[in-house]
Each structure stands twice: as structure tokens, then as C-alpha cells.
Motif scaffolding. Sequence first.
Motif, PDB file in Angstrom:
ATOM      1  N   ALA A 173      -1.681   2.181 -10.260  1.00  0.00           N
ATOM      2  CA  ALA A 173      -1.180   1.514  -9.052  1.00  0.00           C
ATOM      3  C   ALA A 173      -0.645   0.118  -9.370  1.00  0.00           C
ATOM      4  O   ALA A 173      -0.332  -0.639  -8.455  1.00  0.00           O
ATOM      5  CB  ALA A 173      -2.287   1.417  -8.005  1.00  0.00           C
ATOM      6  N   SER A 204      -1.935   4.363  -5.573  1.00  0.00           N
ATOM      7  CA  SER A 204      -0.486   4.170  -5.706  1.00  0.00           C
ATOM      8  C   SER A 204       0.278   4.914  -4.607  1.00  0.00           C
ATOM      9  O   SER A 204       1.142   4.338  -3.930  1.00  0.00           O
ATOM     10  CB  SER A 204      -0.032   4.648  -7.090  1.00  0.00           C
ATOM     11  N   PRO A 229       9.781   0.706  -1.322  1.00  0.00           N
ATOM     12  CA  PRO A 229       8.386   1.118  -1.481  1.00  0.00           C
ATOM     13  C   PRO A 229       8.076   2.003  -2.678  1.00  0.00           C
ATOM     14  O   PRO A 229       6.938   2.047  -3.128  1.00  0.00           O
ATOM     15  CB  PRO A 229       8.091   1.857  -0.166  1.00  0.00           C
ATOM     16  N   GLN A 230       9.060   2.717  -3.199  1.00  0.00           N
ATOM     17  CA  GLN A 230       8.797   3.647  -4.289  1.00  0.00           C
ATOM     18  C   GLN A 230       9.223   3.107  -5.652  1.00  0.00           C
ATOM     19  O   GLN A 230       9.328   3.862  -6.618  1.00  0.00           O
ATOM     20  CB  GLN A 230       9.491   4.985  -4.010  1.00  0.00           C
ATOM     21  N   GLY A 264       7.481   1.157  -7.603  1.00  0.00           N
ATOM     22  CA  GLY A 264       6.366   0.784  -8.466  1.00  0.00           C
ATOM     23  C   GLY A 264       6.212   1.636  -9.708  1.00  0.00           C
ATOM     24  O   GLY A 264       5.821   1.132 -10.770  1.00  0.00           O
ATOM     25  N   ILE A 315      -0.322   3.347  -1.087  1.00  0.00           N
ATOM     26  CA  ILE A 315       0.431   2.103  -0.873  1.00  0.00           C
ATOM     27  C   ILE A 315       1.912   2.410  -0.659  1.00  0.00           C
ATOM     28  O   ILE A 315       2.567   1.811   0.208  1.00  0.00           O
ATOM     29  CB  ILE A 315       0.228   1.142  -2.062  1.00  0.00           C
ATOM     30  N   GLN A 316       2.448   3.332  -1.441  1.00  0.00           N
ATOM     31  CA  GLN A 316       3.853   3.730  -1.265  1.00  0.00           C
ATOM     32  C   GLN A 316       4.115   4.223   0.156  1.00  0.00           C
ATOM     33  O   GLN A 316       5.081   3.796   0.811  1.00  0.00           O
ATOM     34  CB  GLN A 316       4.215   4.840  -2.250  1.00  0.00           C
ATOM     35  N   GLU A 353       2.726  -0.882  -7.941  1.00  0.00           N
ATOM     36  CA  GLU A 353       2.741  -1.132  -6.493  1.00  0.00           C
ATOM     37  C   GLU A 353       2.424  -2.602  -6.184  1.00  0.00           C
ATOM     38  O   GLU A 353       2.839  -3.119  -5.148  1.00  0.00           O
ATOM     39  CB  GLU A 353       1.743  -0.224  -5.791  1.00  0.00           C
TER      40      GLU A 353
END
Length: 295
Positions: A37, A109, A221-222, A224, A112-113, A40
Amino acid sequence: MAITQFVVNGLLVGALFAAVAVGFALIWGVVDIINLAHGEMVMLGGYTSYWTLTAVTGNAEGSLGLFLATIPVAIVLLFGVGYALQRTLVQRVIGTDIFLTLLVTFGISIAIQQLGIQAWTANPRSIQVAFADPSLLVAGLVVPKMKLVAFVGAIVLTALLYVFLQRTRTGRAIRAVSQNPEAAALVGIDVEHTRAVTFGISSAIAGGVGAFIATILNVQPQMGLIYTLKSFVIVVFGGVGSIPGAMVGGLLLGSVEELTAGLVSSQWTLAVSFTLLIVLLVVKPNGLFGEVTEP
């Protein structure tokens, strides 16, 4: 001259990769998990800076001074996020099977996404920093001012972390837990608190770098996963537990990717990077700066 330009661009971006990887290596060395993660935290740092600047100016545009003022906000917020994640979730799987730790951090991860998509949609966003002239011309090379600022910022964050680990009591406690958590506990160090602080510091560094990334690339958002993968490559490349190794690995990775994108195609950057990693592991299994473990 074109190749030199690619190398310069790679070094400027590579410092950001390196700073993110340093935090990744810190968790790996102290908490003894591979944090899937971690990328993120970069994403959250970028959004924190974006929305802080938007709250002040009405949009994500402003002077360099206003943007730099958002960096401490991202650092403090992400430290709290990292500390809380370690205390509430990660702590429960430390010392268990490695696949369980990977599953938990991967789950964090994804969560959070998805929360990021629900909160901010998947539309890419970026911060615009106002410059009268956005680029410098140095010896015939074009140096974007914001990339130069991000480069300096990443170096400063990494240097501050190194000084913190070497010169402060908390830093010495972190190094002690990394070397021998049982012995550290025997001399009175709160191992769980130290691990949570380590997780928080790692997240804070990633958040600060994420703010700089938001000025030169889009955040969404994606995003990470790519930074988690790059961090893994850099840490293994430079040697697990080595901050200088992570710095050199990040700069090399950035240069290799820019040269690949410029001379071949951007679609080949990850393939070339992982191929280079495999070759290095065959030739030097402990990485460039990794310590050889005695049998």
C-alpha cells in the motif's frame, strides 16, 4: 545532446522515485513487511496538496510559495495515516506468514484506491505552479523549473530522513528495532510504538513526494501501484536497508526509463527496468550497496 537531455530528465524524476523507495525500504527493514500500500501514500499526498491549494486559491493553481506551504500538511496528515494503519491493521500480522502480510497490505491498497475513486472520481488532476518562464536553459539542455524544484525537494526529504535516523533518539530506536527487536525491547524501547512511528515516517515521506509529483504529473486514485513496483525494484536494486543504495537505484532507474522512453518507446520502460533488475540479481544478489550476509 538528445541522450544527455534524456539522462537529465531521468535524474530529475529519479530522485522522486528514490525518495519514495527510501520509505518503502524503511518499512521493509524495520517492520519486516513488504508494504503493497506504499504507493497509495504517494497518491494521498498528491491529493492532500491538491485539495489544500484548492481550498486556499479556489483552484489548484498558485505561486511556488503557496504550493510549498502545502507540503507540511501532506507530511503531517500522511504520518497520521501511516501510524494509524500500523497500529490498527499491520501490527496484527507482523511475525506471521509473509503471504498474510502481503494480503493485508494489498487489501489496504485496494480499499484506499476505491475510497479515492468514490471521493474524487478517477479523473486525473494536477497542480499548476505559476512561473514566468517554466524552463531553464543550461548548457543547451532544457531543465523544467518545477522538475528541478521537485528534484531538490526529494533530495531534501531524503537527507532529512537520513539525519533523523542518525542523530535523534527516535532514529536510533528505529535502527535498533531494525537490527534486533528483542534486544531493543530488553533495553526499554517500545517496539510496537517504534514500528508505528516508522510506518508513519515512511508514509509521510511518500506523501511529501506525492505532493511534488502532483506538480509534474497527473494524480488519480489508481496511480499507487506503479510507485509500489518502482520502489520494490529500486530497493532490491540498491540493496535492502541501504538509503544511499535507494538513492542511487532511484536515479539509475529514472535515467534508464527516460532513455528507454526517448530512444525506444515508453511502453518498454517497465520491461527494461525489470530485466535490468534480474540481470543485477544474477550478478550481484545483494544489490549495489547491500550487505553480504555471512552463512
